[in-house]
Enzyme design. Structure first.
Site, PDB file in Angstrom:
ATOM      1  N   ALA A 233     -40.981 -21.676 -38.549  1.00  0.00           N
ATOM      2  CA  ALA A 233     -40.038 -22.728 -38.905  1.00  0.00           C
ATOM      3  C   ALA A 233     -40.022 -23.895 -37.929  1.00  0.00           C
ATOM      4  CB  ALA A 233     -38.635 -22.128 -39.033  1.00  0.00           C
ATOM      5  N   LYS A 238     -39.014 -28.393 -42.831  1.00  0.00           N
ATOM      6  CA  LYS A 238     -39.234 -27.829 -44.168  1.00  0.00           C
ATOM      7  C   LYS A 238     -38.145 -26.814 -44.518  1.00  0.00           C
ATOM      8  CE  LYS A 238     -44.175 -28.635 -43.648  1.00  0.00           C
ATOM      9  NZ  LYS A 238     -44.081 -29.076 -42.243  1.00  0.00           N
ATOM     10  N   ASP A 256     -39.222 -18.092 -35.602  1.00  0.00           N
ATOM     11  CA  ASP A 256     -40.154 -18.778 -34.718  1.00  0.00           C
ATOM     12  C   ASP A 256     -40.219 -18.003 -33.407  1.00  0.00           C
ATOM     13  OD1 ASP A 256     -41.524 -21.710 -34.972  1.00  0.00           O
ATOM     14  OD2 ASP A 256     -41.226 -21.178 -32.870  1.00  0.00           O
ATOM     15  N   ASP A 283     -39.234 -11.995 -31.145  1.00  0.00           N
ATOM     16  CA  ASP A 283     -39.486 -11.492 -29.792  1.00  0.00           C
ATOM     17  C   ASP A 283     -40.118 -10.097 -29.809  1.00  0.00           C
ATOM     18  OD1 ASP A 283     -37.243 -10.298 -30.797  1.00  0.00           O
ATOM     19  OD2 ASP A 283     -35.925 -10.829 -29.127  1.00  0.00           O
ATOM     20  N   ASP A 301     -46.040 -22.165 -42.640  1.00  0.00           N
ATOM     21  CA  ASP A 301     -46.521 -23.457 -42.161  1.00  0.00           C
ATOM     22  C   ASP A 301     -47.213 -23.179 -40.830  1.00  0.00           C
ATOM     23  OD1 ASP A 301     -46.981 -26.126 -41.759  1.00  0.00           O
ATOM     24  OD2 ASP A 301     -44.944 -26.590 -41.105  1.00  0.00           O
ATOM     25  N   CYS A 354     -51.275 -28.683 -41.294  1.00  0.00           N
ATOM     26  CA  CYS A 354     -51.460 -30.139 -41.208  1.00  0.00           C
ATOM     27  C   CYS A 354     -52.854 -30.418 -40.658  1.00  0.00           C
ATOM     28  CB  CYS A 354     -50.371 -30.799 -40.366  1.00  0.00           C
ATOM     29  SG  CYS A 354     -50.165 -30.110 -38.710  1.00  0.00           S
TER      30      CYS A 354
END
Length: 403
Positions: A233, A238, A256, A283, A301, A354
Site C-alpha cells: 500500500a 490507490k 506494507d 513484520d 502494486d 510503474c
C-alpha cells in the site's frame, strides 16, 4: 528572461544535495523551498523546474560543461550556465559566469545530441536493458516522452465531491483544469500550481495522482462490501481510491513493510473521509497467513524499477543500479506467490507496476501462471500505458481470477 541570483544560488544548493549528498530530488527541493518564505509561486517554480531539468539531463549537461561528480560549487554553476544557454537565454553578468564559453557549449550540444544516451541523458546499461526488451523505435519515443515534464493531475475524491463541483471550485481560485473521458476522476491542471496549499486539498476533496495510476484501482473491479487487500500500500494513493470506489463499505486491509508509510496512509485517510481502511504492518509472515482464503480482491502494486515514472522522478535514472533489477524481479515473484494465497475461490487479483519493462510485467505474470500456485489462476486482461502513447506515466496492470 531576467534571472535572480538568489534563485540560482538556491538551485545550485538543491543540486548539491541531490548529486553530492544523495538526497531524493523532491525532498531536496522541498527543503530548499522552505528556506525563504519571501519567495513567491514563480520563484518556487523556477527553483523546482530548473533543478528537475538539470537532474533530468545530468549526463548531457555534465559532458557539455566538462565536469564530473562529485561536483564542486563552480561545477554546479557551470551546469546552470549550460541550462540557461540551451534554453536560449543570455547569461547574466554575474561573477560565476565570467568567461563562460557560450559558443563551445552550443557546439558540444550539437555534437553530443547525435547519440541517444547523451541526447536523452541516460546510463548506458539502462539503454541496453530497454533495447533488449523493447523495439528501438518504440524505446526512442518512450524515452523522449519520459524526459518531458509531468502534468499535475488530481484525482477527485468522490467520497466528498464530484468532478464538476471541484472543477468549479478550482476555477474560482484561478486554477484551470481539463477533464479527460478516459480518466473519469482526473482533473489535469493547465498550468502548474501548488495545490497542496488549497483549502480543497486540506478538506480532502482531491489527491494528487497521475492519471495512469488512476486506472489501476478500477481495473480491480471492486464492489461495495468486498474484503480487499492492498498488499503493497505504501502511503496509500490507490488505497484511498479503492475506498472511494467501494463507497466506504466493506473492508480494505492495507499492508506494507514500512510503518512510516502506513502512518501517512492513516493521516491521508482521515482527510479523505475513508473509514473502511485498516492498516497492518508486515513484520512477520503470520500477518499474511491469517488472511489465507479470506479476500475477495487483492491489489499488488509491486515494487519495481520505476522506469515508467521517470518524468516524475528523474533522479531515479542515476540512483538505480543494474543488480537492483534482478533483485526486484525476485521480490516481485515472491510477492505474487505469497499474497495470491489470500484470495477466495472466484476472487480477483491485479498485479501492477510503474515499469515499462516486460521482464517486470508480462514475464512475471507468465512465470506465476506456470507455477504450482499459479495453476489455480487465469489471466483475464492486461493493459500497458506508455508516456508517448497515453500522455501520462507508464504503468502495467494484469487482472487474474482464481478458478
Amino acid at each position: 528572461m531576467r534571472f535572480h541570483h538568489n534563485l540560482v544560488v538556491a538551485t545550485t544548493q538543491a543540486l548539491h544535495n541531490i548529486f553530492n549528498d544523495g538526497k531524493y530530488a523532491d525532498q531536496a527541493i522541498q527543503k530548499i523551498l522552505k528556506k525563504d518564505t519571501r519567495w513567491g509561486s514563480r520563484d518556487r517554480a523556477f527553483i523546482a523546474e530548473t533543478t528537475y531539468d538539470i537532474v533530468r539531463y545530468k549526463r548531457l549537461y555534465s559532458a557539455i560543461a566538462d565536469v564530473q561528480e562529485p561536483f564542486k560549487p563552480q561545477d554546479l554553476w557551470r551546469l546552470t550556465s549550460v541550462w540557461i544557454i540551451l534554453k536560449g537565454h543570455d547569461l547574466p553578468a554575474w561573477e560565476e559566469y565570467y568567461n563562460t564559453p557560450v559558443r563551445r557549449i552550443k557546439g558540444r550540444f550539437d555534437e553530443l545530441r547525435k547519440k541517444r544516451v547523451m541526447r536523452e541523458s541516460i546510463p548506458n546499461w539502462m539503454d541496453e536493458l530497454a533495447l533488449n526488451q523493447l523495439e528501438e523505435s518504440f524505446w526512442e519515443k518512450e524515452l523522449h516522452a519520459l524526459n518531458e515534464q509531468a502534468n499535475v493531475v488530481l484525482r477527485v475524491n468522490e467520497l466528498k465531491t464530484d468532478i464538476n463541483t471541484l472543477k468549479e471550485k478550482l476555477v474560482a481560485r484561478d486554477i484551470a483544469t481539463d477533464i479527460s473521458p478516459e480518466f473519469p476522476n482526473a482533473l489535469v491542471l493547465r498550468e502548474r500550481a501548488n495545490v497542496f496549499s488549497l483549502p480543497e486539498f486540506q478538506d480532502g476533496l482531491f489527491e494528487v495522482q497521475d492519471a495512469g495510476s488512476q486506472k489501476i484501482a478500477p481495473f480491480l473491479q471492486v464492489e461495495p462490501g468486498m474484503r480487499i487487500l492492498d498488499a503493497c500500500a505504501g502511503a496509500g494513493g490507490k488505497t484511498l481510491h479503492l475506498a472511494a470506489l467501494t463507497q466506504n463499505k466493506g473492508q480494505i486491509i492495507a499492508t506494507d513493510i514500512y510503518s512510516s508509510k502506513l502512518k501517512e496512509l492513516k493521516r491521508r485517510a482521515r482527510r479523505a473521509g475513508a473509514h473502511n481502511i485498516e492498516t497492518r504492518l508486515i513484520d512477520t509472515t503470520k500477518v499474511i497467513k491469517k488472511l489465507h482464503g479470506k479476500m475477495d480482491r487483492i491489489l499488488i502494486d509491486a515494487p519495481c524499477s520505476g522506469l515508467g515514472v521517470l518524468r516524475r522522478n528523474p533522479d531515479a535514472k542515476w540512483k538505480l543500479e543494474p543488480q537492483f533489477l534482478e533483485t526486484i524481479q525476485n521480490t516481485q515473484q515472491e510477492i505474487l506467490q505469497s499474497y495470491s494465497k489470500v484470495l477466495k475461490s472466484g476472487g480477483k487479483l491485479v498485479y501492477a507496476t510503474c515499469s515499462i519493462l516486460p521482464s517486470e510485467n508480462q514475464d512475471q505474470v507468465k512465470t506465476f501462471l506456470e507455477s504450482e500456485i499459479g495453476k489455480e489462476f487465469e489471466l483475464e486482461e492486461e493493459k500497458s500505458l506508455f508516456a508517448h502513447l497515453d500522455g501520462f506515466d507508464g504503468f502495467y496492470m494484469a487482472r487474474l481470477s482464481k478458478k
